[in-house]
Write an enzyme that holds these catalytic residues in place. Structure first.
Site, PDB file in Angstrom:
ATOM      1  N   LYS A   1      -0.034   8.132 -23.325  1.00 35.77           N
ATOM      2  CA  LYS A   1       0.425   8.367 -24.760  1.00 35.77           C
ATOM      3  C   LYS A   1       2.137   8.258 -24.907  1.00 35.77           C
ATOM      4  O   LYS A   1       2.458   7.039 -25.019  1.00 35.77           O
ATOM      5  CB  LYS A   1       0.112  10.030 -24.779  1.00 35.77           C
ATOM      6  CG  LYS A   1      -1.216  10.184 -25.240  1.00 35.77           C
ATOM      7  CD  LYS A   1      -1.956  10.421 -23.964  1.00 35.77           C
ATOM      8  CE  LYS A   1      -3.404  10.958 -24.499  1.00 35.77           C
ATOM      9  NZ  LYS A   1      -4.086  11.053 -23.061  1.00 35.77           N
TER      10      LYS A   1
ATOM     11  N   ARG B   1     -13.021  15.990 -33.683  1.00 36.02           N
ATOM     12  CA  ARG B   1     -12.217  17.091 -32.829  1.00 36.02           C
ATOM     13  C   ARG B   1     -12.816  18.340 -33.403  1.00 36.02           C
ATOM     14  O   ARG B   1     -12.190  19.097 -34.217  1.00 36.02           O
ATOM     15  CB  ARG B   1     -10.798  16.846 -32.741  1.00 36.02           C
ATOM     16  CG  ARG B   1     -10.082  15.871 -32.265  1.00 36.02           C
ATOM     17  CD  ARG B   1     -10.128  16.016 -30.619  1.00 36.02           C
ATOM     18  NE  ARG B   1     -11.185  15.735 -29.719  1.00 36.02           N
ATOM     19  CZ  ARG B   1     -11.006  15.391 -28.402  1.00 36.02           C
ATOM     20  NH1 ARG B   1      -9.817  14.990 -28.036  1.00 36.02           N
ATOM     21  NH2 ARG B   1     -12.073  15.096 -27.665  1.00 36.02           N
TER      22      ARG B   1
ATOM     23  N   TYR C   1       0.827  -1.229   0.154  1.00 35.26           N
ATOM     24  CA  TYR C   1      -0.070  -0.091   0.060  1.00 35.26           C
ATOM     25  C   TYR C   1       0.816   1.377   0.000  1.00 35.26           C
ATOM     26  O   TYR C   1       0.575   2.111  -0.663  1.00 35.26           O
ATOM     27  CB  TYR C   1      -0.902   0.008   1.143  1.00 35.26           C
ATOM     28  CG  TYR C   1      -1.859   1.220   1.039  1.00 35.26           C
ATOM     29  CD1 TYR C   1      -3.163   1.016   0.431  1.00 35.26           C
ATOM     30  CD2 TYR C   1      -1.656   2.570   1.573  1.00 35.26           C
ATOM     31  CE1 TYR C   1      -3.928   2.025   0.518  1.00 35.26           C
ATOM     32  CE2 TYR C   1      -2.675   3.524   1.476  1.00 35.26           C
ATOM     33  CZ  TYR C   1      -3.691   3.101   0.781  1.00 35.26           C
ATOM     34  OH  TYR C   1      -4.747   4.351   0.592  1.00 35.26           O
TER      35      TYR C   1
ATOM     36  N   ASP D   1       1.936  20.662 -19.967  1.00 36.08           N
ATOM     37  CA  ASP D   1       1.102  19.217 -20.224  1.00 36.08           C
ATOM     38  C   ASP D   1       2.126  18.602 -21.037  1.00 36.08           C
ATOM     39  O   ASP D   1       2.244  19.058 -22.301  1.00 36.08           O
ATOM     40  CB  ASP D   1      -0.061  19.692 -21.135  1.00 36.08           C
ATOM     41  CG  ASP D   1      -0.777  18.563 -21.266  1.00 36.08           C
ATOM     42  OD1 ASP D   1      -0.253  17.520 -21.222  1.00 36.08           O
ATOM     43  OD2 ASP D   1      -2.175  18.415 -21.771  1.00 36.08           O
TER      44      ASP D   1
ATOM     45  N   PHE E   1      -7.054  22.137 -24.387  1.00 31.08           N
ATOM     46  CA  PHE E   1      -7.345  20.511 -24.211  1.00 31.08           C
ATOM     47  C   PHE E   1      -8.754  20.461 -23.426  1.00 31.08           C
ATOM     48  O   PHE E   1      -8.893  21.042 -22.425  1.00 31.08           O
ATOM     49  CB  PHE E   1      -6.326  19.759 -23.793  1.00 31.08           C
ATOM     50  CG  PHE E   1      -6.708  18.239 -24.236  1.00 31.08           C
ATOM     51  CD1 PHE E   1      -6.790  17.803 -25.430  1.00 31.08           C
ATOM     52  CD2 PHE E   1      -6.888  17.374 -23.070  1.00 31.08           C
ATOM     53  CE1 PHE E   1      -7.285  16.567 -25.763  1.00 31.08           C
ATOM     54  CE2 PHE E   1      -7.537  16.127 -23.375  1.00 31.08           C
ATOM     55  CZ  PHE E   1      -7.728  15.580 -24.718  1.00 31.08           C
ATOM     56  N   THR E   2      -9.674  19.530 -23.885  1.00 30.98           N
ATOM     57  CA  THR E   2     -10.613  19.214 -23.245  1.00 30.98           C
ATOM     58  C   THR E   2     -10.938  19.056 -21.751  1.00 30.98           C
ATOM     59  O   THR E   2     -11.261  19.851 -21.167  1.00 30.98           O
ATOM     60  CB  THR E   2     -11.527  17.864 -23.944  1.00 30.98           C
ATOM     61  OG1 THR E   2     -10.664  16.920 -23.850  1.00 30.98           O
ATOM     62  CG2 THR E   2     -11.871  18.353 -25.407  1.00 30.98           C
TER      63      THR E   2
ATOM     64  N   PHE F   1     -18.741  15.285 -25.718  1.00 35.41           N
ATOM     65  CA  PHE F   1     -18.414  14.455 -27.172  1.00 35.41           C
ATOM     66  C   PHE F   1     -18.296  12.911 -26.594  1.00 35.41           C
ATOM     67  O   PHE F   1     -18.417  12.057 -27.564  1.00 35.41           O
ATOM     68  CB  PHE F   1     -17.020  15.072 -27.692  1.00 35.41           C
ATOM     69  CG  PHE F   1     -16.068  14.825 -26.639  1.00 35.41           C
ATOM     70  CD1 PHE F   1     -15.636  16.271 -25.880  1.00 35.41           C
ATOM     71  CD2 PHE F   1     -15.027  13.866 -26.442  1.00 35.41           C
ATOM     72  CE1 PHE F   1     -14.538  16.236 -24.942  1.00 35.41           C
ATOM     73  CE2 PHE F   1     -14.094  13.821 -25.545  1.00 35.41           C
ATOM     74  CZ  PHE F   1     -13.893  15.147 -24.647  1.00 35.41           C
TER      75      PHE F   1
END
Ligand code: F0G
Length: 460
Positions: free
Chosen positions: A261, A385, A75, A218, A127-128, A452
């Site tokens: 990514k 998009r 943990y 980001d 970005f969303t 979306f």
């Protein structure tokens, strides 16, 4: 770089295969209707080639899978956390690390900690999820990307760049105190996977330093951005991608990462920080939303796979093959005269739905329509998009009307072959030939947040 690797050919061979699902047109018509013309609502088993996203869809290496077996599922204080922390310090240079279940977990933490109601957050295109977390913390996002980014046909090589005049104007209008940080993405997803230049980030650093404003990075696709700098920016071609990645990170104060990514894992992310006070607060808040600060919602094995994936992501042969495959697809489509965002992005090819379907008005959702048609043709799943992704204005409640109305053909890392790329290009060409027969869509169901993902449509 070794000589036989001058081509983009894959620097790996296939050890295990996963069968794909072949469908008939009849099955696809039924599936698309049931999914309300939203590719997010298709079942994976209804898809032949899945270009919905490059997020969490990578093939892990044998080394990563071996790392999964070394999961220390304690943990607290898992050894895999310390391996991850060491990899982030080594390859990215940030001092303090908090794992999160994925990128938006880190966005939630940093937004809650740094943004106060009424604050302004300038950034190189939204970005969303990033923007939604900034808004939910009471901030307002202001776009400061160069104008070229909003023009699908501009060949400007660094469409991810910040327009420094726009940034300085925002600082002068609102005052530095109202700007907790500038939100900088390396490769800008919504602009079509476009990189920013090193020189531009240096200039942003200089300007923000003058006003005492942080940069939060980001870094979801930082290796792809660094590789483009190596390819295109003056004086950078002799450097390694790894070295450029580290310099990009060094120009910022902290980062949110979706490791799904660049970092080649199926789940995971982190928040990385240089400032102790901000780190301390994030370490405190992560236990509310994600889990203890040494696992942040991840299993030990996930952190081990991420640590290994980070080192693989900056490998020169890997990054050349990754971006090379996307360019192969993009060039095929460009040669066929398909309208698309130029230059070709690093994680996918972005079709210009406004130019592809000029007879479909924006309120009939041209990109949503095109994504549905591509699926119907050959079972290739892509992502809208455009206006659906852009959501509604938080003040007026009207749709936001983005200049770019795009369909993203996102290429997962190390998953598909060159023959798959050919099948995709042929399908897009077939749909383009019969574009005049294609009609738009009407929205029949609209969720409140990030619509979306779950919105439904019917044919006009
Ligand atoms: N930032 C960027 C630039 C992204 O592309 C994403 C995710 C996130 C943040 C959020 O990370 O999904 O791990 O929570 N992009 C995915 C995509 C969803 O398909 O482009 P997440």
């Amino acid at each position: 770089m070794t000589e036989q690797h001058i081509s983009w050919a894959e620097p790996y061979k296939i050890k295990m295969v996963e069968p794909l699902f072949m469908t008939t047109r009849e099955q696809r018509v039924k599936a698309m209707e049931e999914a309300g013309y939203n590719t997010f609502l298709l079942k994976s088993e209804e898809v032949y080639i899945d270009l919905l996203t490059d997020s969490g869809t990578s093939a892990m290496s044998d080394r990563q899978w071996a790392g999964m077996m070394l999961g220390d599922e304690a943990y607290a204080g898992s050894r895999n956390f310390y391996n991850l922390e060491a990899a982030i310090q080594k390859y990215y240079g940030y001092k303090h690390v908090i794992p999160t279940h994925q990128g938006r977990g880190a966005e939630n933490l940093i937004s809650r900690i740094l943004i106060k109601p009424g604050d302004i957050v300038p950034g190189n295109m939204y970005f969303t999820t990033t923007k939604l977390h900034q808004e939910m913390a009471g901030g307002t996002f202001v776009d400061i990307i160069v104008d070229e980014a909003h023009d699908a046909n501009s060949m400007f090589p660094f469409k991810g760049n910040v327009d420094l005049k726009k940034l300085e104007a925002v600082i002068k209008e609102h005052g530095a105190k109202k700007i907790p940080y500038v939100s900088i993405a390396t490769t800008v997803n919504m602009a079509g996977g476009q990189p920013m230049s090193l020189a531009n980030l240096k200039a942003v650093r200089e300007l923000t330093a003058k006003y005492g404003i942080r940069i939060i990075h980001d870094m979801t696709r930082v290796a792809e951005n660094a590789y483009m700098i190596k390819l295109l920016e003056e004086g950078q071609s002799e450097r390694s991608t790894a070295d450029i990645v580290k310099e990009l990170c060094s120009l910022t104060d902290g980062a949110t990462m979706s490791a799904k990514k660049d970092a080649l894992v199926n789940i995971g992310g982190f928040l990385a920080l240089n400032e102790w006070d901000v780190f301390e607060e994030a370490r405190n808040q992560v236990v509310i939303f994600e889990g203890l600060h040494t696992y942040g919602g991840l299993a030990g094995r996930d952190m081990e796979a991420m640590a290994i994936g980070i080192s693989e992501s900056v490998d020169e042969d890997h990054i050349r093959a990754r971006v090379g495959q996307v360019f192969y697809l993009g060039k095929k489509l460009m040669d066929a005269g398909i309208p698309m965002v130029k230059p070709i992005g690093t994680h996918g090819v972005f079709l210009d739905a406004k130019a592809f379907l000029p007879h479909v008005p924006q309120l009939a959702f041209p990109a949503q329509t095109l994504a549905a048609e591509l699926y119907l043709d050959a079972g290739v799943r892509t992502m809208e998009r455009g206006i659906v992704s852009a959501g509604r204005d938080k003040e007026t409640g009207d749709h936001c009307y983005p200049d770019l109305e795009l369909v993203r053909l996102t290429v997962p890392r190390r998953v598909y072959t060159q023959a798959h790329m050919d099948v995709i290009a042929e399908s897009v060409e077939r749909v383009y030939k019969r574009r005049n027969e294609i009609k738009g869509l009407r929205m029949t169901y609209e969720p409140k947040y990030l619509r979306f993902f779950q919105a439904k449509f019917e044919k006009l």
